[in-house]
Design an enzyme around this catalytic site. Structure first.
Site, PDB file in Angstrom:
ATOM      1  N   VAL A 197       0.862  -1.191   0.000  1.00 48.45           N
ATOM      2  CA  VAL A 197       0.000   0.000   0.000  1.00 48.45           C
ATOM      3  C   VAL A 197       0.899   1.241   0.000  1.00 48.45           C
ATOM      4  O   VAL A 197       1.585   1.520   0.983  1.00 48.45           O
ATOM      5  CB  VAL A 197      -0.907   0.047   1.259  1.00 48.45           C
ATOM      6  N   VAL A 233       0.986   5.479  -1.381  1.00 41.42           N
ATOM      7  CA  VAL A 233       0.406   6.638  -2.072  1.00 41.42           C
ATOM      8  C   VAL A 233       1.551   7.621  -2.253  1.00 41.42           C
ATOM      9  O   VAL A 233       2.282   7.925  -1.297  1.00 41.42           O
ATOM     10  CB  VAL A 233      -0.755   7.248  -1.259  1.00 41.42           C
ATOM     11  N   ARG A 292      -5.625  12.629   0.487  1.00 43.21           N
ATOM     12  CA  ARG A 292      -6.867  13.016  -0.200  1.00 43.21           C
ATOM     13  C   ARG A 292      -7.769  11.806  -0.430  1.00 43.21           C
ATOM     14  O   ARG A 292      -8.559  11.762  -1.365  1.00 43.21           O
ATOM     15  CB  ARG A 292      -6.581  13.776  -1.486  1.00 43.21           C
ATOM     16  N   ILE A 303      -6.947   8.559  -1.103  1.00 46.46           N
ATOM     17  CA  ILE A 303      -6.608   7.478  -2.052  1.00 46.46           C
ATOM     18  C   ILE A 303      -6.408   6.148  -1.312  1.00 46.46           C
ATOM     19  O   ILE A 303      -6.928   5.108  -1.732  1.00 46.46           O
ATOM     20  CB  ILE A 303      -5.365   7.855  -2.893  1.00 46.46           C
ATOM     21  N   TYR A 314      -4.837   1.175  10.182  1.00 45.14           N
ATOM     22  CA  TYR A 314      -5.777   0.190   9.651  1.00 45.14           C
ATOM     23  C   TYR A 314      -6.977  -0.149  10.539  1.00 45.14           C
ATOM     24  O   TYR A 314      -7.912  -0.792  10.080  1.00 45.14           O
ATOM     25  CB  TYR A 314      -5.008  -1.087   9.253  1.00 45.14           C
ATOM     26  N   TYR A 335       4.599  -9.727   5.264  1.00 43.24           N
ATOM     27  CA  TYR A 335       4.050  -9.906   3.913  1.00 43.24           C
ATOM     28  C   TYR A 335       3.436  -8.609   3.429  1.00 43.24           C
ATOM     29  O   TYR A 335       3.367  -7.647   4.176  1.00 43.24           O
ATOM     30  CB  TYR A 335       3.061 -11.074   3.871  1.00 43.24           C
TER      31      TYR A 335
HETATM   32  C1  LIG Z   1      -0.228  -3.109   4.327  1.00 41.45           C
HETATM   33  C2  LIG Z   1       0.868  -2.152   3.930  1.00 41.45           C
HETATM   34  O1  LIG Z   1       1.277  -2.142   2.805  1.00 41.45           O
HETATM   35  S1  LIG Z   1       1.567  -1.150   5.125  1.00 41.45           S
HETATM   36  C3  LIG Z   1       2.405   0.137   4.252  1.00 41.45           C
HETATM   37  C4  LIG Z   1       1.695   1.467   4.232  1.00 41.45           C
HETATM   38  N1  LIG Z   1       2.450   2.374   3.369  1.00 41.45           N
HETATM   39  C5  LIG Z   1       3.432   3.183   3.826  1.00 41.45           C
HETATM   40  O2  LIG Z   1       3.719   3.288   5.007  1.00 41.45           O
HETATM   41  C6  LIG Z   1       4.193   3.963   2.756  1.00 41.45           C
HETATM   42  C7  LIG Z   1       4.262   5.473   3.066  1.00 41.45           C
HETATM   43  N2  LIG Z   1       2.928   6.079   3.286  1.00 41.45           N
HETATM   44  C8  LIG Z   1       2.004   6.178   2.317  1.00 41.45           C
HETATM   45  O3  LIG Z   1       2.186   5.741   1.196  1.00 41.45           O
HETATM   46  C9  LIG Z   1       0.697   6.906   2.624  1.00 41.45           C
HETATM   47  O4  LIG Z   1       1.001   7.949   3.513  1.00 41.45           O
HETATM   48  C10 LIG Z   1      -0.393   6.014   3.257  1.00 41.45           C
HETATM   49  C11 LIG Z   1      -0.653   4.818   2.337  1.00 41.45           C
HETATM   50  C12 LIG Z   1       0.020   5.498   4.620  1.00 41.45           C
HETATM   51  C13 LIG Z   1      -1.675   6.846   3.429  1.00 41.45           C
HETATM   52  O5  LIG Z   1      -2.152   7.239   2.162  1.00 41.45           O
HETATM   53  P1  LIG Z   1      -3.164   8.498   1.973  1.00 41.45           P
HETATM   54  O6  LIG Z   1      -3.750   8.380   0.609  1.00 41.45           O
HETATM   55  O7  LIG Z   1      -2.455   9.739   2.334  1.00 41.45           O
HETATM   56  O8  LIG Z   1      -4.288   8.186   3.058  1.00 41.45           O
HETATM   57  P2  LIG Z   1      -5.815   8.720   3.001  1.00 41.45           P
HETATM   58  O9  LIG Z   1      -5.797  10.147   2.567  1.00 41.45           O
HETATM   59  O10 LIG Z   1      -6.653   7.794   2.208  1.00 41.45           O
HETATM   60  O11 LIG Z   1      -6.193   8.610   4.513  1.00 41.45           O
HETATM   61  C14 LIG Z   1      -7.139   7.672   4.964  1.00 41.45           C
HETATM   62  C15 LIG Z   1      -7.226   7.777   6.444  1.00 41.45           C
HETATM   63  O12 LIG Z   1      -5.997   7.323   7.033  1.00 41.45           O
HETATM   64  C16 LIG Z   1      -5.428   8.351   7.835  1.00 41.45           C
HETATM   65  N3  LIG Z   1      -3.988   8.245   7.651  1.00 41.45           N
HETATM   66  C17 LIG Z   1      -3.320   8.332   6.504  1.00 41.45           C
HETATM   67  N4  LIG Z   1      -2.010   8.156   6.720  1.00 41.45           N
HETATM   68  C18 LIG Z   1      -1.861   7.957   8.041  1.00 41.45           C
HETATM   69  C19 LIG Z   1      -0.742   7.719   8.872  1.00 41.45           C
HETATM   70  N5  LIG Z   1       0.493   7.675   8.368  1.00 41.45           N
HETATM   71  N6  LIG Z   1      -0.964   7.548  10.186  1.00 41.45           N
HETATM   72  C20 LIG Z   1      -2.205   7.615  10.699  1.00 41.45           C
HETATM   73  N7  LIG Z   1      -3.313   7.838   9.941  1.00 41.45           N
HETATM   74  C21 LIG Z   1      -3.134   8.004   8.638  1.00 41.45           C
HETATM   75  C22 LIG Z   1      -6.006   9.643   7.309  1.00 41.45           C
HETATM   76  O13 LIG Z   1      -5.994  10.637   8.301  1.00 41.45           O
HETATM   77  C23 LIG Z   1      -7.410   9.215   6.939  1.00 41.45           C
HETATM   78  O14 LIG Z   1      -8.215   9.123   8.083  1.00 41.45           O
HETATM   79  P3  LIG Z   1      -9.819   9.294   8.021  1.00 41.45           P
HETATM   80  O15 LIG Z   1     -10.290   8.684   6.729  1.00 41.45           O
HETATM   81  O16 LIG Z   1     -10.302   8.547   9.209  1.00 41.45           O
HETATM   82  O17 LIG Z   1     -10.028  10.759   8.058  1.00 41.45           O
END
Ligand SMILES: CC(=O)SCCNC(=O)CCNC(=O)[C@H](O)C(C)(C)COP(=O)(O)OP(=O)(O)OC[C@H]1O[C@@H](n2cnc3c(N)ncnc32)[C@H](O)[C@@H]1OP(=O)(O)O
Length: 435
Positions: free
Chosen positions: A110, A112, A119, A121, A151, A435
């Site tokens: 995952v 973004v 936003r 995604i 999550y 994983y």
């Molecule tokens: C299963 C896996 O693959 S784990 C790996 C996850 N990926 C990473 O850590 C790579 C680096 N980070 C990223 O790519 C991005 O910041 C992501 C994937 C963590 C979040 O993507 P975004 O598109 O910015 O998240 P999005 O805007 O959809 O936010 C969804 C919700 O999660 C929350 N959220 C997003 N990122 C985070 C975070 N780092 N910590 C806590 N909450 C978060 C948002 O506030 C939002 O909350 P709400 O819907 O309750 O208001």
């Protein structure tokens, strides 16, 4: 177990529409298209803050990539550029308490892009995966995570906490008994084969385990071109008195600041028997010139603190690792053996609706469950909890009392105790790979 190929399922329509409203295209990548696949792999590496992968690293990652359903998000105006977001998934067996298994929708990758964060995604990606899994009839989803705060909002619960050990070898000493058998070094290719074979034989003995895949084992064994520590990786295996391989360990040793004292980091220890586990721990803790041994992703009931003279030389840190999310509640709750009889009505809330409702859970003296929806809603419920808490409870490693104390289960004390007795599973649930 029914075999469902996640790659054959179309992109979720609701997430397609939601992202289209932001001029974004959400689609499952055609893995036969090499250029598109490579752009996806590069986007994922950047998303995890990794280096730009070499051609060799892309080739190394390709088999796992091709085995998964890879869904990308693209700027509608640049459909052939790198995706701005990635996710991948596959259906894999999950061991349940008692040694059975159910299909699990494993989610990984995952990311973004930093240019498109916050936003919605990731939300569209996660919800899209859960809807795709549920519509394909996969009863549970799982993931391992970079951050523990993301999550829960999608209904995942930290169901499989694991231990990280840091051992001061001089203080800890050794007090274990030696079983019949011997250790021998193996080369990295053999190490990868042994890790995979032993893990596969052992995984049905603990709830929470899933199978690995070829590049999981070659990667741990130091054969990944992008692994900067690869040349430090060494391997050892344990053979029992009859000469059968029963355990293996991948590890690195690193000198601490030119001191001629070393730290030994266990990358993975897999074993089918207690003798094999103890022999591999002993090898690590009694290694000459090694002051400190570290090992992560060990089960909470690991015997290590009891194998040493001074348990204060063993620091054990418990942390979240495997996260589970029930989608089909009756199928999941029926899939495991329980430790005590129970007859309760559970009120389950679910932010995405998959498992919401009132459910009667009855467990007989033989440890098997019957589960029925209470049509029209129950007039009285014994316990109220959300799907994240139930997903944690299901695995059998986290106590109902702990969840109750944190306000995650609303129930009277005797019900909490009966939930604890029924759900606890033996041995401790575990997930020893990422994983
Ligand atoms: C299963 C896996 O693959 S784990 C790996 C996850 N990926 C990473 O850590 C790579 C680096 N980070 C990223 O790519 C991005 O910041 C992501 C994937 C963590 C979040 O993507 P975004 O598109 O910015 O998240 P999005 O805007 O959809 O936010 C969804 C919700 O999660 C929350 N959220 C997003 N990122 C985070 C975070 N780092 N910590 C806590 N909450 C978060 C948002 O506030 C939002 O909350 P709400 O819907 O309750 O208001």
């Amino acid at each position: 177990m029914t075999s469902i190929d996640s790659r054959e399922l179309p992109a979720d329509p609701a997430s397609t529409d939601r992202l289209a409203a932001q001029s974004l295209t959400y689609r499952v990548v055609d893995t036969a298209d090499r250029a598109q696949s490579e752009r996806f792999q590069r986007a994922m590496s950047r998303g995890f803050l990794g280096a730009e992968p070499s051609d060799e690293a892309i080739a190394f990652g390709r088999p796992a990539f091709e085995a998964r359903r890879n869904t990308g998000v693209y700027e509608a105006s640049a459909p052939n550029a790198q995706p701005v977001a990635t996710i991948d998934s596959w259906v894999t067996p999950l061991t349940t308490a008692g040694g059975g298994e159910i299909p699990m929708w494993a989610i990984s990758g995952v990311t973004v892009s930093a240019t498109h964060r916050r936003r919605g995604i990731a939300r569209a990606l996660l919800e899209g995966e859960l809807r795709a899994a549920a519509s394909a009839g996969v009863p549970i989803a799982g993931l391992t995570v970079s951050e523990a705060t993301i999550y829960g909002r999608y209904g995942f619960g930290s169901a499989l906490p694991m231990s990280r050990f840091t051992v001061d070898t001089r203080r800890a000493g050794w007090a274990g008994t030696a079983g019949d058998g011997r250790l021998e070094y193996v080369d990295r290719e053999t190490l990868a084969t042994e890790l995979g074979a032993i893990h596969e034989r052992a995984r049905s003995s603990r709830a929470g385990q899933i199978p690995g895949w070829a590049t999981r084992w070659t990667g741990i064994a130091g054969l990944s071109p992008s692994d900067t520590d690869r040349d430090k990786v060494r391997g050892i295996r344990f053979l029992d008195g009859a000469g059968a391989v029963r355990g293996a360990m991948a590890f690195t040793v690193s000198e601490r600041g030119g001191s001629f004292r070393f730290g030994l980091d266990v990358r993975l220890l897999v074993a089918e028997t207690q003798d094999a586990t103890a022999a591999l721990w002993r090898f690590a803790l009694q290694h000459d010139l090694v002051d400190e041994v570290t090992a992560d992703l060990r089960p909470l009931d690991d015997s290590l603190p009891w194998l040493v003279h001074d348990p204060r030389g063993v620091k054990q840190t418990v942390h979240d690792h495997g996260w589970l999310r029930i989608l089909d509640l009756p199928t999941v709750l029926r899939s495991r053996d329980y430790s005590a009889p129970l007859d309760v009505v559970l009120r389950v809330s679910d932010p995405l609706g998959f498992a919401a409702g009132d459910w009667r859970l009855q467990i007989g003296n033989d440890g098997t469950a019957t589960v029925a929806a209470v049509e029209g809603g129950a007039s009285e419920v014994d316990a109220a909890l959300d799907i994240s808490a139930l997903s944690i409870l299901f695995a059998g490693g986290v106590r109902a009392a702990a969840l109750h104390g944190a306000g995650r289960i609303a129930a009277a004390a005797p019900i909490v105790e009966s939930l604890d007795r029924a759900f606890v599973s033996f041995p401790s649930p575990a997930l020893d790979i990422w994983y």
